[in-house]
Design an enzyme around this catalytic site. Structure first.
Site, PDB file in Angstrom:
ATOM      1  CE1 TYR A   1       5.430   6.009  -8.104  1.00  0.00           C
ATOM      2  CE2 TYR A   1       4.460   4.646  -6.397  1.00  0.00           C
ATOM      3  CZ  TYR A   1       4.688   4.901  -7.732  1.00  0.00           C
ATOM      4  OH  TYR A   1       4.159   4.068  -8.689  1.00  0.00           O
TER       5      TYR A   1
ATOM      6  CB  SER B   1       0.721   2.982  -7.503  1.00  0.00           C
ATOM      7  OG  SER B   1       1.453   2.087  -6.683  1.00  0.00           O
TER       8      SER B   1
END
Length: 319
Positions: A176, A164
């Protein structure tokens, strides 16, 4: 001098574009293992690779995901159940794949399975919250890769890992970003280790796209659930109006960010699998290219200021 540099830069991009047009031959003899095919990028990639002629091994967590893929794809595609948190499930899938590919080896593995919750302020979370996401987003990626790496080496194939843009900069708290920074590190070390064996390792770093990972309803529900479990002293630090402020920021800004065109990401994943000369990194999405990546190269004091200036403040903030 400036014109000379512009010509050189233009020449480089034209050369790179031409070089990246070439794709591998004999796609019908090449097997590609894709995780997280129930929905989103994984499901779309499985269909895309199947349409290109590859033999796709599509791993789903649910029977519904498997059924939908079987209905929409050719008989070249094989579905299998996979829970990336379970070593038993990963090893069963690897055994099935080994029997399927035989002496050809495995051309590619695409580690796409991932989750975005629980996510919140670091002091709202427990070590179990961190572990639950790392088991999927990081340890799952490593475990799946290692389970089929001998088959990848045999085919001199590809490892494509879904990271990401938040593996380059961390604008939010929780596991995350930690998991995606870990994926970046795994890609870099694996790429260097596998270079001698002709194995290419590709890292995908998307910006915001409209999937379950960026679903504002799921994220807001997650924030509320975390808040409800907090001890009173932590709630007092943030104040009763903190969660409504976070919800408003999500509705006003976050909900407008995700791009609905998932093919921008899937095209990069497919290129990583099929191109003779894939890139080491892809950063699909204009927000990734024009905001997040440049922001990640700025001094931390500058990026911190830009990220914090619009963030909701806790009730007991001292700065």
């Amino acid at each position: 001098m400036f014109l000379y540099l512009c010509v050189l830069l233009l020449g480089y991009y034209v050369w790179r574009w031409l070089r990246e047009l070439s794709t591998v031959a004999d796609k019908g003899d090449r097997y590609v293992y894709v995780t997280g095919c129930d929905s989103g990028f994984g499901a779309l990639l499985a269909r895309t690779l199947d349409a290109r002629g590859f033999r796709v091994l599509a791993a789903c967590y649910t029977e519904k995901g498997e059924e939908e893929l079987r209905k929409s794809c050719s008989d070249r595609l094989t579905t299998l159940h996979l829970d990336v948190r379970s070593n038993h499930s990963i090893n069963n899938a690897a055994t099935l794949i080994k029997d399927k590919v035989g002496d050809k080896g495995l051309w590619g593995v695409v580690n796409n399975a991932g989750v975005s919750v629980p996510s919140g302020q670091c002091d709202w979370l427990t070590i179990e919250d961190y572990r639950s996401m790392l088991d999927v987003n990081l340890m799952g990626v490593i475990a799946v890769t290692l389970s089929v790496l001998p088959l990848i080496k045999k085919a001199q194939g590809r490892v494509v890992n879904m990271s990401s843009i938040f593996g380059r900069i961390a604008p939010t708290g929780g596991p995350y970003c930690v998991s995606k920074y870990g994926v970046e590190g795994f890609c870099d070390s694996l790429r260097l280790n596998m270079h001698a064996f002709g194995v290419k390792v590709i890292c995908i770093e998307p910006g915001f796209f409209k999937t379950n990972v960026t679903d504002t309803e799921i994220l807001m529900r997650n924030v509320q659930q975390l808040w409800d479990k907090l001890p009173q002293d932590v709630k007092d630090d943030y104040g009763d109006d903190y969660v409504p402020k976070v919800h408003q920021v999500m509705l006003d800004r976050f909900a407008k960010l995700p791009d609905a065109d998932l093919m921008k990401v899937v095209s990069c994943m497919e290129h990583g699998v099929s191109a003779l000369h894939p890139r080491k990194r892809y950063s699909p999405g204009w927000d990734a290219k024009l905001f997040w990546l440049p922001l990640s190269y700025l001094p931390s004091c500058v990026s911190d200021y830009l990220l914090l200036k619009e963030a909701p403040k806790p009730a007991k903030a001292v700065i």
